[in-house]
Design an enzyme around this catalytic site. Structure first.
Site, PDB file in Angstrom:
ATOM      1  N   CYS A  83       2.446   0.119   5.760  1.00  0.00           N
ATOM      2  CA  CYS A  83       1.239  -0.494   5.186  1.00  0.00           C
ATOM      3  C   CYS A  83       0.150  -0.719   6.222  1.00  0.00           C
ATOM      4  CB  CYS A  83       1.587  -1.819   4.513  1.00  0.00           C
ATOM      5  SG  CYS A  83       2.802  -1.630   3.202  1.00  0.00           S
ATOM      6  N   SER A 207       0.247  -8.713  -3.938  1.00  0.00           N
ATOM      7  CA  SER A 207      -0.794  -7.711  -4.159  1.00  0.00           C
ATOM      8  C   SER A 207      -0.251  -6.683  -5.149  1.00  0.00           C
ATOM      9  CB  SER A 207      -1.180  -7.051  -2.840  1.00  0.00           C
ATOM     10  OG  SER A 207      -0.046  -6.491  -2.219  1.00  0.00           O
ATOM     11  N   HIS A 332      -4.760  -3.244  -2.639  1.00  0.00           N
ATOM     12  CA  HIS A 332      -3.932  -2.825  -1.507  1.00  0.00           C
ATOM     13  C   HIS A 332      -3.416  -1.395  -1.711  1.00  0.00           C
ATOM     14  CE1 HIS A 332      -1.247  -2.778   1.812  1.00  0.00           C
ATOM     15  NE2 HIS A 332      -0.208  -3.352   1.277  1.00  0.00           N
TER      16      HIS A 332
END
Lengths: 384, 384
Positions: A83, A207, A332
């Site tokens: 991420c 998210s 995200h």
């Protein structure tokens, strides 16, 4: 590192289902960034992405995107760090620009999460963890973060309603960001009453999945000043790692990677947390937002949520955080999030953030996290 | 770029089925490289890999490998550029070392192809191409290369037996390399009589699937000289791209990416093809080996195979090629191959190539190709 600037940005609106291909998403953001910058030639391109191989059966994004942009020829790179792929791609792009080999560098990030089932994307996100030792246990990423949240709440006697202030802040800020995934005001009660995902984390602590792409253009400061009246200086770009998995750590509620990356970034920029006017934090889960406030040096351990309670983290407060909505509400799209953060800081520091503008912001910091704090990229940007 | 050196290398033997995990493969090569270099601290690590997400459901290789090495803390990067991932990771590592931000940089590559079915790996390799416009037609990578081979043979009136000299050369050289996947002498007749894969390419025209990992350590030349008597200078490191897909090209039998990357590398190193003593070429398919001889500037178009016929490409010839066996016989663990090439050149130029040694080799060039010539990395190394 004061000779490098961001001179243009482009961002797609994050959408739960964009109806666009990876290439379409990236190309539009990249074209927007190039147009915003006013450059004609690019010397290199870095593409942050985590899951295109697993989700779209598509790799080689560097050549794919250069070709789709009609800019084949230049060197290109796909950079992956879970991420944190976007933040780490930015760091790799900064190194290229500082190497003397590339002058004008495009850094972008892209992720498309919508054309797969939730179980498939959940499995994809677990690729950030050790497949053989952790992922095979069946635990999910939200499960791992739930363990951290439980430990954090117990250790520091912090209640869920205090942590839940973080997504409330983000959703409030996103109302003014047309590129945000969610335009929905929520309350602490909404968070606490949303469906349970992994105890204690509830839906609005997490998210969501989204499609998105963001891009920016880097140039040496002397070039930058010819191209734009509002270049934004890259004062520091750092990446640090920690032991990959929670079972290898002594302490669950501190991300040493954040501390290391931030410590190095402040040292390189000759700045301290007190100098920061605006912060973009990797709040994939509400508890991570609170922990980041602490690990980045803005509050003591266990007291991050107090800053929110005191209103310090609003856009008119002392330490505005996630001013465009953060991961929770701007969205995200994994490999793109780190680039969105830096693009948003660039808008803040060049006075172009419109309704999201923090008055008189002159120094900003972003934090992008991969895995369970296993990789952290920190950037400090400044209005020159 | 004369202030950077390779000071240590490590290579796993390429095996059709290693029985080792991605992590075990990488860690051993990295430890060997670090031990060979004599350094204690690493400042950054670049990991080249193409298919770990698709084949092992494992990403985040930077943090995973740093953690497995007990070296968490440093910045790490997974770099992906299809089959050129290793060469492109090296280029990214070189940029890091030249940026002034990192001093001692480990560059490694790893790929594990053995724990999946051939159709799955074949689909994985097609991730180098445009999924939506090319891969969905059902054509495979060997199919695309077969089109190139057919066109090459027709255009330049070159026969299969001439192209088949390339794998014969590689298999001969690999006999002396204990790290090679294949230790089996073959003849031109063996190539021509092997099973047809995609007309005109036969089994022995094609590199095989294998597990492997290679690593090397980069250091500034002044540091390097303190650590080793035989540093090898990195004179040039370039990456160039071409239009991603064959349908976008005017010419199938020239890889413009190779020409660009080699042209820039020669210019930066202030050298010409005549100065090169040893070459490592990306011969994923026999015809690519012949084309590379031409595109890199060692022969006119259509005449690459003449150098082989004249014996020039043997280790005792004027232009020794693939001196450890190349992709065909040392093996082609995709994301690692570009690093193997540079590790092998390092051994040649530091007089440590043992039975594979080219006498008096002082300048070497490597070429690593991703996709159908869509990304090409070229490195020039020199005995200082």
């Amino acid at each position: 590192m004061s000779n490098l600037a961001v001179i243009g940005v482009g961002m797609a609106q994050v959408k739960s289902s964009s109806g666009k291909s990876l290439t379409e998403l990236f190309v539009q953001a990249a074209k927007d960034a190039v147009e915003d910058s006013g450059v004609s030639k690019l010397d290199a391109m870095y593409v942050g992405n985590m899951m295109s191989g697993f989700l779209q059966n598509q790799e080689h994004l560097g050549s794919l995107m250069a070709s789709a942009l009609g800019r084949e020829g230049m060197p290109t790179y796909k950079v992956e760090a879970a991420c944190a792929s976007g933040g780490v791609a930015m760091n790799a792009g900064v190194k290229a620009a500082l190497s003397g080999l590339d002058k004008i560098v495009l850094v972008g990030g892209v992720e498309k999460m919508s054309d797969n089932s939730t179980p498939k994307v959940t499995a994809g996100l677990m690729m950030a963890e050790d497949k053989l030792k952790v992922a095979t246990t069946g635990v999910t990423f939200v499960g791992l973060n739930a363990m951290i949240a439980r430990e954090y709440m117990l250790k520091y006697n912090v209640h869920h309603e205090e942590i839940a202030q973080f997504p409330v802040l983000c959703h409030g800020n996103a109302l003014d960001n047309p590129k945000a995934q969610f335009h929905k005001k929520i309350s602490v009660d909404d968070v606490l009453q949303s469906s349970l995902v992994a105890d204690p984390l509830r839906l609005f602590d997490c998210s969501a999945m989204g499609d998105g792409a963001a891009a920016l253009v880097l140039a040496p400061m002397d070039e930058a000043k010819k191209l734009t009246d509002s270049p934004v200086e890259v004062c520091a770009s750092t990446v640090a790692t920690d032991a990959l998995s929670l079972y290898q750590r002594k302490e669950l509620t501190v991300f040493e990677g954040s501390r290391r990356a931030a410590g190095e970034a402040f040292a390189r920029a000759h700045l301290t947390p007190k100098d920061i006017d605006v912060v973009e934090i990797h709040d994939a889960f509400s508890v991570l937002g609170i922990m980041a406030i602490e690990d980045l040096g803005f509050a003591d351990k266990g007291s991050g949520s107090e800053l929110l309670r005191e209103g310090q983290c609003s856009r008119d407060g002392k330490l505005p955080i996630n001013t465009f909505g953060g991961l929770k509400a701007r969205g995200h799209p994994v490999g793109a999030s780190g680039v969105y953060q830096i693009a948003e800081l660039t808008l803040q520091l060049s006075n172009r953030a419109e309704k999201c503008q923090v008055p008189n912001a002159s120094v900003g910091l972003s934090q992008s996290v991969g895995g369970i704090g296993s990789t952290v990229a920190v950037h400090i940007l400044r209005r020159p």
